[in-house]
Structure formats: structure tokens, C-alpha cells
Scaffold this motif. Structure first.
Motif, PDB file in Angstrom:
ATOM      1  N   LEU A  53      85.868  18.575  -6.934  1.00 39.26           N
ATOM      2  CA  LEU A  53      86.229  17.569  -7.940  1.00 39.26           C
ATOM      3  C   LEU A  53      86.919  18.216  -9.131  1.00 39.26           C
ATOM      4  O   LEU A  53      87.880  17.661  -9.689  1.00 39.26           O
ATOM      5  CB  LEU A  53      84.980  16.816  -8.395  1.00 39.26           C
ATOM      6  N   LYS A  54      86.448  19.396  -9.518  1.00 39.16           N
ATOM      7  CA  LYS A  54      87.092  20.111 -10.617  1.00 39.16           C
ATOM      8  C   LYS A  54      88.529  20.467 -10.253  1.00 39.16           C
ATOM      9  O   LYS A  54      89.446  20.326 -11.068  1.00 39.16           O
ATOM     10  CB  LYS A  54      86.290  21.363 -10.948  1.00 39.16           C
ATOM     11  N   HIS A  55      88.723  20.936  -9.009  1.00 41.39           N
ATOM     12  CA  HIS A  55      90.079  21.272  -8.559  1.00 41.39           C
ATOM     13  C   HIS A  55      90.977  20.038  -8.594  1.00 41.39           C
ATOM     14  O   HIS A  55      92.123  20.099  -9.054  1.00 41.39           O
ATOM     15  CB  HIS A  55      90.012  21.843  -7.137  1.00 41.39           C
ATOM     16  N   ASP A  56      90.441  18.897  -8.109  1.00 38.85           N
ATOM     17  CA  ASP A  56      91.231  17.653  -8.137  1.00 38.85           C
ATOM     18  C   ASP A  56      91.569  17.256  -9.572  1.00 38.85           C
ATOM     19  O   ASP A  56      92.681  16.785  -9.847  1.00 38.85           O
ATOM     20  CB  ASP A  56      90.450  16.523  -7.450  1.00 38.85           C
ATOM     21  N   ALA A  57      90.598  17.419 -10.478  1.00 39.67           N
ATOM     22  CA  ALA A  57      90.844  17.063 -11.882  1.00 39.67           C
ATOM     23  C   ALA A  57      91.917  17.962 -12.488  1.00 39.67           C
ATOM     24  O   ALA A  57      92.771  17.498 -13.252  1.00 39.67           O
ATOM     25  CB  ALA A  57      89.549  17.159 -12.685  1.00 39.67           C
ATOM     26  N   GLU A  58      91.887  19.243 -12.148  1.00 37.96           N
ATOM     27  CA  GLU A  58      92.912  20.160 -12.649  1.00 37.96           C
ATOM     28  C   GLU A  58      94.285  19.768 -12.126  1.00 37.96           C
ATOM     29  O   GLU A  58      95.283  19.788 -12.853  1.00 37.96           O
ATOM     30  CB  GLU A  58      92.574  21.592 -12.235  1.00 37.96           C
ATOM     31  N   GLU A  59      94.349  19.415 -10.822  1.00 39.70           N
ATOM     32  CA  GLU A  59      95.620  18.975 -10.240  1.00 39.70           C
ATOM     33  C   GLU A  59      96.123  17.710 -10.929  1.00 39.70           C
ATOM     34  O   GLU A  59      97.320  17.579 -11.217  1.00 39.70           O
ATOM     35  CB  GLU A  59      95.433  18.711  -8.735  1.00 39.70           C
ATOM     36  N   GLN A  60      95.196  16.773 -11.185  1.00 38.15           N
ATOM     37  CA  GLN A  60      95.588  15.532 -11.853  1.00 38.15           C
ATOM     38  C   GLN A  60      96.123  15.814 -13.252  1.00 38.15           C
ATOM     39  O   GLN A  60      97.132  15.212 -13.670  1.00 38.15           O
ATOM     40  CB  GLN A  60      94.383  14.581 -11.915  1.00 38.15           C
ATOM     41  N   CYS A  61      95.497  16.726 -13.982  1.00 35.55           N
ATOM     42  CA  CYS A  61      95.976  17.081 -15.318  1.00 35.55           C
ATOM     43  C   CYS A  61      97.374  17.691 -15.248  1.00 35.55           C
ATOM     44  O   CYS A  61      98.243  17.383 -16.072  1.00 35.55           O
ATOM     45  CB  CYS A  61      95.004  18.057 -15.988  1.00 35.55           C
ATOM     46  N   LEU A  62      97.596  18.565 -14.263  1.00 36.43           N
ATOM     47  CA  LEU A  62      98.918  19.180 -14.117  1.00 36.43           C
ATOM     48  C   LEU A  62      99.984  18.121 -13.838  1.00 36.43           C
ATOM     49  O   LEU A  62     101.074  18.143 -14.414  1.00 36.43           O
ATOM     50  CB  LEU A  62      98.893  20.215 -12.993  1.00 36.43           C
ATOM     51  N   ARG A  63      99.658  17.195 -12.913  1.00 36.25           N
ATOM     52  CA  ARG A  63     100.639  16.150 -12.577  1.00 36.25           C
ATOM     53  C   ARG A  63     100.929  15.256 -13.787  1.00 36.25           C
ATOM     54  O   ARG A  63     102.099  14.943 -14.074  1.00 36.25           O
ATOM     55  CB  ARG A  63     100.125  15.316 -11.406  1.00 36.25           C
ATOM     56  N   LEU A  64      99.867  14.847 -14.481  1.00 36.96           N
ATOM     57  CA  LEU A  64     100.077  13.968 -15.636  1.00 36.96           C
ATOM     58  C   LEU A  64     100.815  14.687 -16.753  1.00 36.96           C
ATOM     59  O   LEU A  64     101.657  14.086 -17.435  1.00 36.96           O
ATOM     60  CB  LEU A  64      98.728  13.455 -16.142  1.00 36.96           C
ATOM     61  N   GLU A  65     100.519  15.971 -16.944  1.00 34.57           N
ATOM     62  CA  GLU A  65     101.218  16.727 -17.979  1.00 34.57           C
ATOM     63  C   GLU A  65     102.707  16.815 -17.673  1.00 34.57           C
ATOM     64  O   GLU A  65     103.555  16.650 -18.568  1.00 34.57           O
ATOM     65  CB  GLU A  65     100.626  18.122 -18.089  1.00 34.57           C
ATOM     66  N   ALA A  66     103.035  17.062 -16.391  1.00 40.35           N
ATOM     67  CA  ALA A  66     104.447  17.133 -16.007  1.00 40.35           C
ATOM     68  C   ALA A  66     105.136  15.788 -16.215  1.00 40.35           C
ATOM     69  O   ALA A  66     106.264  15.722 -16.716  1.00 40.35           O
ATOM     70  CB  ALA A  66     104.564  17.578 -14.547  1.00 40.35           C
ATOM     71  N   ARG A  67     104.435  14.710 -15.838  1.00 36.59           N
ATOM     72  CA  ARG A  67     105.029  13.382 -16.024  1.00 36.59           C
ATOM     73  C   ARG A  67     105.188  13.049 -17.510  1.00 36.59           C
ATOM     74  O   ARG A  67     106.180  12.426 -17.917  1.00 36.59           O
ATOM     75  CB  ARG A  67     104.148  12.333 -15.337  1.00 36.59           C
TER      76      ARG A  67
END
Length: 584
Positions: free
Chosen positions: A205-219
């Protein structure tokens, strides 16, 4: 617009959008509850009266902090706190109004809120992971202590049985309390396994949250850049109109937003590369685009190509996988004209193109005007990472306008190359991380399988075996013995594990044992049995070493020699199994 004589703001006009009208009506209802003029309220909250008037009459959508401030003022006046329901309703009304009035700003705020929620989720995941790690460590320590108590119980029982003078040892008897302690150990291990499973889930879940943060930051970065470009375009309408006449495809203010959104929506590195070249073709007005990436050896490989029409063999798609040396690319880019961060190579400098560099040039009409595009002209957008290292080059060819790119297109291509470099870097990092995690998981699984195979072979094999510590205070201590050795010597595992191997050796054979105890040798000697007699055995030693710290354990195979009635003792350290010496 300024306030009326009454000191109240002007109300929205009937033609105002319904979503905006609902929001403005809500704000004015709050403001009316304060029973104060706009001038006095502006002085109270230290805000510009003109801005407040525009917020309340719908000329501009009020910012979030203005809404929260107005809610607090009403709550202070009425003495009733603002409920979550009212606050959420106010913010929803504002977002709906913003969506119809300024879609770009609405998207930006939505992304900021989503990123904030994702960051909070990541923080909670980190907290949970740390808590589970502490719980796992505590459970492991409890399990170790319970196992230590069990071994001590078993050892005490075996020692008592041994000192009682009993002539026979029942290897299958158990001391009092052993069943309860085993049940406790099983329960602790079950709890530990459950905690480890929960920890794995928390880490996922932590890995997924980190991925989500990266995607949202890029967007979010893309949306901020798009909004900035949109505002810059609005400030220079005259220049945009001029570009519209010369290059109709260049003046679309939504181009950058669309192309970056498509790139950021890609799920993996391959999709990201294709989104980059496809977006440049479809949105920036070029007939063909190629993307060369820097490999680990420094050379560049053509990783993606896109063009407007299907092509025959030997067309742009035939360049995929072609490799150009870094020296050739440096020479090519060095010969180009600098268009900001872009590099333009006129057709008359074709000598700078190395034979190994894959380039996108083709047929087309020859130019008739100075700003016409020549079929052999080349335009490149180098891409760099945050450290300033080249990670790739975007090559574009044949503008559909037939003209050399204008200022607007150049700026858009520059900004797009910058955004693409960030997205590609993130995609490569994710791909490398996934490959590393997959490899580590395979290695970990192989290690677990290997360890389990060794344990089964050691514990239940027919040959007697022992493992002896070679370092520290426990040097010479038996750390593991198997059932076959216990049967051979007639002694329980708990008793053997409290001794050093030298304690089992016949006094006359000690010197021989010491000579082979630190090497991978073998010898025939005698070991003490439970009944006081001696067992004739052959020892075969193998050293288990650590690459960093040297020898760690000595693994010894113990063979029963009683059936060898006429054999000879083997000399210590002898590599030839047939080389022997006299028995003691």
C-alpha cells in the motif's frame, strides 16, 4: 464593479451561469448575515474592496480562503460553529462554479487536493509500516525467547536424565511442560507470520501511495505549466493572431495541455515513449517524430517513431532500434543553430550527420521562400534530467505548414521536451524499480527454497552431521546436530548442542582432531557415546565461509566405522580418500 450607494455589492446578472449563480447566492447569503457594508468588511479582513465586490457579484470566482474566512465571520457572529456539512457544501459550490468559469484552474485545484490527500495517505502508510516493523521485531524476540526456554527445558531434562544413571535413554520422551511451551511457540509463530503478511500488505500500500503521489505530482506540474502558458497566451493575443495567419496549427492554446496530459496518462515506459512521439505529431503539427534515448553505455538508440501516415519498408519505423554513437550525436548537435534549447540543422550542413545517426529526413518540395522547410532540414529537442545529463533527443521533421517552426511552436516544443524528460525519467525509474523488486523477490524465493532443502537434507538425512561455530566466543561450539548423529552417539540434541565438538573426542584423538578442526580435511577417530563407550567414526570437514568475513562454520559429516573391521585410519587433511594411517 464597485458597490452601490447602500454600501452593498452589486448582485449577479440573470445571464450568469447557473453554477456560478448558485455559488454567488450562497456567498451573498453569508455576507448579508453579517449586516455590514462592503467597505467596513474590507477594512475588517484587510482585503481590497474591489476584489471583494467582484467575488460577491460573480465577476471572479472567490478563492477558497475567502470562503473559509466568510464562514468563520458568520460563525463568530452567530456563536454557532460551522459544521463539516456546510463547509463541504460551500466548497462544492465553489468548485462547480470554477469548473464552468475556468476549467484549467478547476483542474489545478482538484489535482492539488488529490495530491494532498495522497500525501496524507502516504504518511499514514509510513506510520503503519513503522508500527508493524516494531511489532514484527517484538514478535520475533518473543518467539526467540520462547524457543530459548524450550531448549533450556529440554537441556535440563536431558541433563537430569543423564545424571540419574539410567542405562537407557528414551529419545522420544518429553519433559514436563514441553507441550504447553510448544503450543506457545506455535502460537507466537502464527502471530509472527500474520504480522509479516500484514507488513507486506502495508508495504505494498505504501508503494502504491508513492506511485500515486508521483503520478499526481507529474500531472500537477503539467497543469501548472499549461495554465501558465494559457495566461501568457491571453496576455499576448495580438502575437497569437499573427501566428494564426502564418501557422494555423501553432496557435491552439490547449495544445500543450492535451499533449502533456496524454503523456502523463501512460502506465509504463513503452507507453510513455509512444505517447511522446504521437503527441508531437498529432498536436504540434509535424509529419514525423522520433525519440532517441541514451543507453547505459552512452550511445543513443531510436526507441520510438511516429508519423502521420502509413509508411513502406525502410520508412521511419525502420529506424527503430538503430544506434548512434554519442560522439556522432555530439558532433551533430554542436553543428546546429541554437533556437533556445532546440537545435536546428539547415540542409546545407548535412556533412555534420554521422553515418550511424538515425535521422528523420525524407522527400518533399524544395523551398521557394526563405522560411520554407527544406526536406533535409532537421530540428532536435535535447532532453536532460535534473542533474543536467542528456537522457535523449526528440527529432521532429516536416512541419505540416511547410514552414520553419514559428516562435509559438518552438516555445511549446521546448516546454514539451522538458516535461517529457521528467515523465520519461520517472517512467524509467519505475521500470527499474519494478525490475529490481521482481529480481529480489525471485532471489529471496530461491534462497528460501534452498534453505528449506538444506534444512530437510540436514535434519532428516541418514548420514550423521554437525555444524560447528568457527568465530567468536562460541568457537568450537556445536550449533546444529541432526537426528542421525543423536542416534549414533545415543545422546539427545539438547545435550549435544551444549558441548563443543572437542568434548566428544577421545582424549588420545584430540591432537588429531585439532589438526583438522580448522581445515577442510578428514580423519578417523573415536567419539564418546551415551553409555560411556566410544564410537569409531570418520569425520569429513567442509568450511562454510562468508565472502566478507571469512570462515564462519565447519560442517562435519560423521560416518560410522564399526563395520570397517580391517580398515585404516585416514590421515588429517588428506585429499585422497584412500590415503590412510594406522588406527589409534
Amino acid at each position: 464593479m464597485l458597490e452601490k450607494r447602500s454600501g452593498q455589492p452589486e448582485r449577479p446578472t440573470p445571464e450568469t451561469e447557473p453554477e456560478v449563480a448558485s455559488f454567488i447566492a450562497f456567498l451573498n447569503q453569508l455576507f448579508d448575515a453579517l449586516a455590514v457594508s462592503l467597505t467596513r468588511y474590507a477594512a475588517r479582513v484587510s482585503r481590497d474592496k474591489g476584489s471583494l465586490s467582484r467575488y460577491l457579484n460573480g465577476r471572479r470566482i472567490a478563492p477558497k480562503d475567502f470562503v473559509d474566512e466568510l464562514l468563520r465571520q458568520v460563525a463568530d457572529l452567530t456563536g454557532s460553529p460551522v459544521t463539516d456539512h456546510v463547509r463541504i457544501h460551500a466548497h462544492q459550490l465553489r468548485l462547480e462554479a470554477l469548473r464552468v468559469r475556468n476549467a484549467s484552474q478547476h483542474e489545478l485545484e482538484q489535482l492539488r487536493e488529490s495530491l494532498g490527500a495522497a500525501e496524507r495517505e502516504l504518511h499514514l502508510a509510513n506510520v503503519r509500516e513503522r508500527a508493524l516493523l516494531r511489532a514484527v521485531e517484538a514478535a520475533e524476540e518473543q518467539t526467540r525467547q520462547a524457543e530459548k526456554r524450550y531448549r533450556q527445558l529440554e537441556s535440563d531434562w536431558a541433563t537430569a536424565h543423564y545424571t540419574s544413571g539410567s542405562s537407557e535413554l528414551d529419545l522420544y520422551a518429553q519433559p514436563d511442560g514441553a507441550d504447553e511451551l510448544r503450543d506457545e511457540i506455535r502460537g507466537l509463530k502464527a502471530e509472527l507470520e500474520a504480522l509479516r503478511i500484514e507488513l507486506s500488505r502495508a508495504q505494498a500500500l505504501k508503494h502504491d501511495a508513492e506511485e500515486q503521489c508521483l503520478r499526481l505530482e507529474a500531472r500537477l506540474l503539467a497543469a501548472e505549466a499549461a495554465l501558465k502558458a494559457e495566461r501568457a497566451g491571453a496576455r499576448d493575443k495580438a502575437a497569437a493572431a499573427e501566428l494564426q495567419v502564418a501557422h494555423p496549427e501553432d496557435a491552439d492554446p490547449d495544445v500543450f495541455h492535451r499533449i502533456v496530459a496524454a503523456v502523463n496518462a501512460a502506465n509504463n515506459l513503452a507507453d510513455t515513449l509512444h505517447a511522446v512521439v504521437e503527441g508531437a505529431v498529432r498536436e504540434l503539427g509535424f509529419d514525423a517524430v522520433g525519440l532517441s534515448l541514451v543507453r547505459h553505455d552512452g550511445d543513443l538508440v531510436m526507441a520510438a517513431v511516429w508519423k502521420t501516415e502509413e509508411h513502406d519498408m525502410g520508412g521511419p519505423s525502420g529506424l527503430l532500434g538503430k544506434v548512434g554513437s554519442r560522439a556522432s550525436w555530439d558532433r551533430l548537435l554542436g553543428a546546429c543553430d541554437h533556437w533556445g534549447t532546440l537545435r536546428f540543422l539547415p540542409h546545407d550542413r548535412g556533412w555534420a550527420v554521422g553515418s550511424d545517426v538515425p535521422v528523420l529526413t525524407g522527400d518533399g518540395p524544395l523551398p521557394t521562400h526563405a522560411d520554407d522547410w527544406h526536406p533535409q532540414d532537421m530540428l532536435f529537442a535535447p532532453m536532460y534530467n535534473a542533474d543536467g545529463d542528456l537522457i535523449g533527443v526528440l527529432s521532429v521533421d516536416r512541419p505540416r505548414s511547410g514552414k520553419r517552426s514559428g516562435e509559438w511552436t518552438r516555445e511549446t516544443l521546448e516546454r514539451f521536451a522538458l516535461q517529457a524528460s521528467l515523465t520519461i525519467g520517472n517512467a524509467r525509474l519505475r521500470a527499474e524499480t519494478e525490475r529490481t523488486l521482481s529480481r529480489l523477490e525471485r532471489e529471496h524465493e530461491a534462497l528460501r527454497s534452498s534453505e528449506e532443502s538444506f534444512r530437510q537434507a540436514f535434519e532428516y538425512g541418514p548420514t550423521a552431521m554437525a555444524i560447528t561455530e568457527l568465530r567468536g566466543d562460541a568457537m568450537g561450539q556445536l550449533t546444529r546436530v541432526n537426528d542421525a548423529l543423536c542416534r549414533l552417539l545415543g545422546q539427545p540434541r539438547a545435550v549435544l548442542r551444549q558441548q563443543r565438538f572437542a568434548d566428544l573426542v577421545h582424549p588420545d584423538d584430540l591432537e588429531l582432531f585439532r589438526r583438522i578442526s580448522a581445515e577442510a580435511g578428514r580423519a578417523d577417530l573415536r567419539l564418546t557415546r551415551r553409555d560411556g563407550g566410544y564410537q569409531r567414526v570418520r569425520l569429513r570437514n567442509s568450511i562454510v565461509a562468508d565472502a566478507a568475513e571469512g570462515p564462519r562454520f565447519l560442517m562435519t559429516v560423521v560416518e560410522d566405522m564399526d563395520e570397517w573391521k580391517h580398515g585404516q585410519l585416514v590421515a588429517p587433511g588428506t585429499p585422497d580418500p584412500d590415503h590412510t594411517m594406522n588406527r589409534q
